[in-house]
Design a protein around this motif. Structure first.
Motif, PDB file in Angstrom:
ATOM      1  N   UNK A 126      17.936  37.034  63.109  1.00 37.63           N
ATOM      2  CA  UNK A 126      17.976  38.499  63.125  1.00 37.63           C
ATOM      3  C   UNK A 126      17.711  39.036  64.530  1.00 37.63           C
ATOM      4  N   UNK A 127      16.871  38.356  65.283  1.00 38.60           N
ATOM      5  CA  UNK A 127      16.652  38.715  66.694  1.00 38.60           C
ATOM      6  C   UNK A 127      17.950  38.539  67.466  1.00 38.60           C
ATOM      7  N   UNK A 128      18.611  37.412  67.228  1.00 34.99           N
ATOM      8  CA  UNK A 128      19.864  37.089  67.895  1.00 34.99           C
ATOM      9  C   UNK A 128      20.925  38.148  67.596  1.00 34.99           C
ATOM     10  N   UNK A 176      22.461  32.339  84.568  1.00 37.20           N
ATOM     11  CA  UNK A 176      23.826  32.468  85.069  1.00 37.20           C
ATOM     12  C   UNK A 176      24.877  32.445  83.960  1.00 37.20           C
ATOM     13  N   UNK A 177      24.483  32.086  82.740  1.00 38.17           N
ATOM     14  CA  UNK A 177      25.404  32.088  81.601  1.00 38.17           C
ATOM     15  C   UNK A 177      25.201  33.300  80.700  1.00 38.17           C
ATOM     16  N   UNK A 214      28.340  38.289  75.137  1.00 38.31           N
ATOM     17  CA  UNK A 214      29.610  38.406  74.421  1.00 38.31           C
ATOM     18  C   UNK A 214      29.471  37.886  73.000  1.00 38.31           C
ATOM     19  N   UNK A 215      28.756  36.792  72.848  1.00 43.68           N
ATOM     20  CA  UNK A 215      28.548  36.218  71.522  1.00 43.68           C
ATOM     21  C   UNK A 215      27.717  37.155  70.654  1.00 43.68           C
ATOM     22  N   UNK A 227      30.797  40.271  66.243  1.00 41.02           N
ATOM     23  CA  UNK A 227      30.249  40.221  64.894  1.00 41.02           C
ATOM     24  C   UNK A 227      30.318  38.778  64.426  1.00 41.02           C
ATOM     25  N   UNK A 228      29.136  38.145  64.351  1.00 38.89           N
ATOM     26  CA  UNK A 228      29.073  36.747  63.964  1.00 38.89           C
ATOM     27  C   UNK A 228      29.368  36.607  62.477  1.00 38.89           C
TER      28      UNK A 228
END
Length: 186
Positions: free
Chosen positions: A122-124, A68-69, A75-76, A80-81
Protein backbone atom coordinates in the motif's frame (compact mmCIF):
# COMPACT_ATOMS: atom_id res chain seq x y z
CA UNK A 1 28.86 -18.73 -0.09
CA UNK A 2 28.43 -16.46 2.93
CA UNK A 3 27.90 -13.46 0.61
CA UNK A 4 24.86 -15.22 -0.86
CA UNK A 5 23.56 -16.03 2.61
CA UNK A 6 24.08 -12.40 3.69
CA UNK A 7 22.18 -11.20 0.62
CA UNK A 8 19.31 -13.59 1.34
CA UNK A 9 19.17 -12.50 4.98
CA UNK A 10 19.05 -8.83 3.96
CA UNK A 11 16.28 -9.59 1.48
CA UNK A 12 14.23 -11.54 4.03
CA UNK A 13 14.54 -8.90 6.77
CA UNK A 14 13.51 -6.11 4.38
CA UNK A 15 13.07 -2.73 6.07
CA UNK A 16 13.90 -4.26 9.48
CA UNK A 17 17.48 -4.88 8.34
CA UNK A 18 20.31 -6.66 10.15
CA UNK A 19 22.59 -5.36 12.87
CA UNK A 20 26.28 -6.19 12.88
CA UNK A 21 25.59 -8.45 15.86
CA UNK A 22 22.87 -10.26 13.86
CA UNK A 23 25.33 -10.95 11.04
CA UNK A 24 27.96 -12.21 13.50
CA UNK A 25 25.52 -14.46 15.34
CA UNK A 26 23.68 -15.92 12.32
CA UNK A 27 26.79 -16.51 10.22
CA UNK A 28 28.89 -17.51 13.26
CA UNK A 29 31.75 -15.15 12.38
CA UNK A 30 33.88 -12.64 14.27
CA UNK A 31 33.15 -8.91 14.20
CA UNK A 32 36.07 -8.35 11.80
CA UNK A 33 34.88 -11.11 9.47
CA UNK A 34 31.31 -9.77 9.55
CA UNK A 35 32.53 -6.25 8.69
CA UNK A 36 34.70 -7.66 5.91
CA UNK A 37 31.78 -9.65 4.48
CA UNK A 38 29.47 -6.62 4.61
CA UNK A 39 32.13 -4.45 2.98
CA UNK A 40 32.69 -7.02 0.19
CA UNK A 41 28.94 -7.29 -0.46
CA UNK A 42 28.61 -3.50 -0.55
CA UNK A 43 31.41 -3.34 -3.18
CA UNK A 44 29.63 -5.97 -5.30
CA UNK A 45 26.46 -3.89 -5.29
CA UNK A 46 28.32 -0.77 -6.44
CA UNK A 47 28.60 -2.29 -9.94
CA UNK A 48 26.47 -0.25 -12.37
CA UNK A 49 24.71 -3.44 -13.47
CA UNK A 50 23.19 -3.82 -9.99
CA UNK A 51 19.92 -2.13 -8.99
CA UNK A 52 20.38 -2.27 -5.24
CA UNK A 53 22.78 -0.81 -2.72
CA UNK A 54 23.60 -1.60 0.90
CA UNK A 55 22.82 1.17 3.38
CA UNK A 56 23.42 1.52 7.10
CA UNK A 57 20.49 3.22 8.81
CA UNK A 58 19.37 3.05 12.42
CA UNK A 59 22.25 0.71 13.36
CA UNK A 60 21.03 -1.80 10.76
CA UNK A 61 22.21 -2.84 7.32
CA UNK A 62 19.43 -2.77 4.71
CA UNK A 63 19.00 -3.18 0.98
CA UNK A 64 17.77 -0.10 -0.88
CA UNK A 65 17.29 0.93 -4.48
CA UNK A 66 19.81 3.20 -6.17
CA UNK A 67 18.87 6.86 -6.58
CA UNK A 68 20.00 6.93 -10.21
CA UNK A 69 17.16 4.52 -11.09
CA UNK A 70 14.51 6.61 -9.31
CA UNK A 71 12.78 7.77 -12.50
CA UNK A 72 12.02 4.15 -13.45
CA UNK A 73 10.57 3.37 -10.03
CA UNK A 74 8.37 6.45 -10.24
CA UNK A 75 7.05 5.27 -13.62
CA UNK A 76 6.16 1.93 -12.07
CA UNK A 77 4.41 3.56 -9.12
CA UNK A 78 2.46 5.92 -11.39
CA UNK A 79 1.37 3.04 -13.60
CA UNK A 80 -1.74 1.32 -12.33
CA UNK A 81 -0.29 -1.95 -11.09
CA UNK A 82 -3.69 -3.41 -10.37
CA UNK A 83 -7.15 -2.06 -11.08
CA UNK A 84 -8.59 -3.65 -7.97
CA UNK A 85 -7.45 -4.09 -4.42
CA UNK A 86 -7.44 -7.47 -2.72
CA UNK A 87 -9.61 -8.20 0.31
CA UNK A 88 -6.47 -8.01 2.49
CA UNK A 89 -5.55 -4.62 1.07
CA UNK A 90 -9.06 -3.31 1.71
CA UNK A 91 -8.96 -4.59 5.30
CA UNK A 92 -5.63 -2.93 6.01
CA UNK A 93 -6.72 0.31 4.32
CA UNK A 94 -9.94 0.41 6.36
CA UNK A 95 -8.03 -0.15 9.59
CA UNK A 96 -5.56 2.62 8.76
CA UNK A 97 -8.29 5.00 7.56
CA UNK A 98 -10.48 4.58 10.65
CA UNK A 99 -7.55 4.75 13.07
CA UNK A 100 -5.89 7.82 11.51
CA UNK A 101 -2.35 6.73 12.39
CA UNK A 102 -1.52 3.21 13.48
CA UNK A 103 1.46 0.85 13.69
CA UNK A 104 1.81 -2.42 11.78
CA UNK A 105 1.73 -4.26 15.12
CA UNK A 106 -1.63 -2.69 15.95
CA UNK A 107 -2.97 -3.60 12.51
CA UNK A 108 -1.75 -7.18 13.02
CA UNK A 109 -3.53 -7.30 16.38
CA UNK A 110 -6.82 -6.20 14.83
CA UNK A 111 -6.58 -8.54 11.83
CA UNK A 112 -5.02 -11.48 13.63
CA UNK A 113 -2.48 -11.99 10.82
CA UNK A 114 0.73 -10.33 9.70
CA UNK A 115 0.10 -7.19 7.65
CA UNK A 116 3.67 -5.98 7.10
CA UNK A 117 3.81 -7.00 3.42
CA UNK A 118 0.38 -5.53 2.70
CA UNK A 119 1.35 -2.21 4.32
CA UNK A 120 4.50 -2.23 2.18
CA UNK A 121 2.40 -2.79 -0.98
CA UNK A 122 0.00 0.00 0.00
CA UNK A 123 2.97 2.31 0.60
CA UNK A 124 4.29 1.37 -2.83
CA UNK A 125 0.92 2.19 -4.40
CA UNK A 126 0.85 5.51 -2.56
CA UNK A 127 -2.41 4.77 -0.71
CA UNK A 128 -0.75 5.01 2.71
CA UNK A 129 2.22 6.95 4.01
CA UNK A 130 4.36 7.17 7.12
CA UNK A 131 2.80 9.54 9.67
CA UNK A 132 5.71 9.53 12.11
CA UNK A 133 6.86 7.29 14.93
CA UNK A 134 4.85 5.90 17.83
CA UNK A 135 5.83 6.35 21.45
CA UNK A 136 5.51 2.57 21.90
CA UNK A 137 8.68 0.60 22.71
CA UNK A 138 10.94 0.41 19.68
CA UNK A 139 9.32 3.56 18.22
CA UNK A 140 7.50 1.73 15.38
CA UNK A 141 6.34 3.72 12.37
CA UNK A 142 2.80 5.08 12.27
CA UNK A 143 0.85 4.85 9.02
CA UNK A 144 -1.94 7.03 7.64
CA UNK A 145 -3.93 7.17 4.42
CA UNK A 146 -2.98 9.63 1.68
CA UNK A 147 -4.80 11.97 -0.68
CA UNK A 148 -4.36 9.26 -3.32
CA UNK A 149 -6.48 7.00 -1.04
CA UNK A 150 -9.20 9.65 -1.06
CA UNK A 151 -8.97 9.96 -4.85
CA UNK A 152 -9.10 6.18 -5.28
CA UNK A 153 -12.33 5.94 -3.27
CA UNK A 154 -13.72 9.23 -4.61
CA UNK A 155 -13.90 10.83 -1.16
CA UNK A 156 -13.50 14.57 -0.56
CA UNK A 157 -12.12 13.90 2.94
CA UNK A 158 -11.85 11.15 5.54
CA UNK A 159 -14.90 12.70 7.23
CA UNK A 160 -16.92 11.16 4.39
CA UNK A 161 -15.98 7.59 5.35
CA UNK A 162 -19.05 5.54 6.28
CA UNK A 163 -19.74 5.65 10.01
CA UNK A 164 -19.19 2.47 11.97
CA UNK A 165 -21.45 2.05 14.99
CA UNK A 166 -20.01 -1.28 16.13
CA UNK A 167 -17.94 -1.31 19.31
CA UNK A 168 -16.08 -4.38 20.57
CA UNK A 169 -18.16 -4.27 23.77
CA UNK A 170 -21.43 -4.30 21.77
CA UNK A 171 -21.39 -8.07 21.22
CA UNK A 172 -24.21 -9.49 23.30
CA UNK A 173 -24.23 -12.75 25.23
CA UNK A 174 -26.59 -14.40 22.74
CA UNK A 175 -24.14 -13.83 19.87
CA UNK A 176 -21.18 -15.15 21.86
CA UNK A 177 -23.09 -18.30 22.86
CA UNK A 178 -24.14 -19.07 19.29
CA UNK A 179 -22.10 -22.27 19.13
CA UNK A 180 -23.26 -23.51 22.52
CA UNK A 181 -26.92 -22.74 21.86
CA UNK A 182 -26.98 -24.25 18.37
CA UNK A 183 -25.19 -27.44 19.25
CA UNK A 184 -26.59 -28.34 22.69
CA UNK A 185 -27.10 -31.98 23.42
CA UNK A 186 -30.75 -32.95 23.14
Amino acid sequence: MKIGVLEGLLFVTGEDGLSLEDVQKILDVSKEDALSLISEYKRLLEDEKRGLKLVYLGNKYKLATKEEHKMYYELLVDKVVSSTLSQSALEVLAIIAYNDSITVGQIDEIRGVSSRDMVRKLLFKGLVDVAGRSELPGKPMLYKTTDKFLDYFNLPSKDELPKIDFEVGDVNKEETDLFASKYKEQ
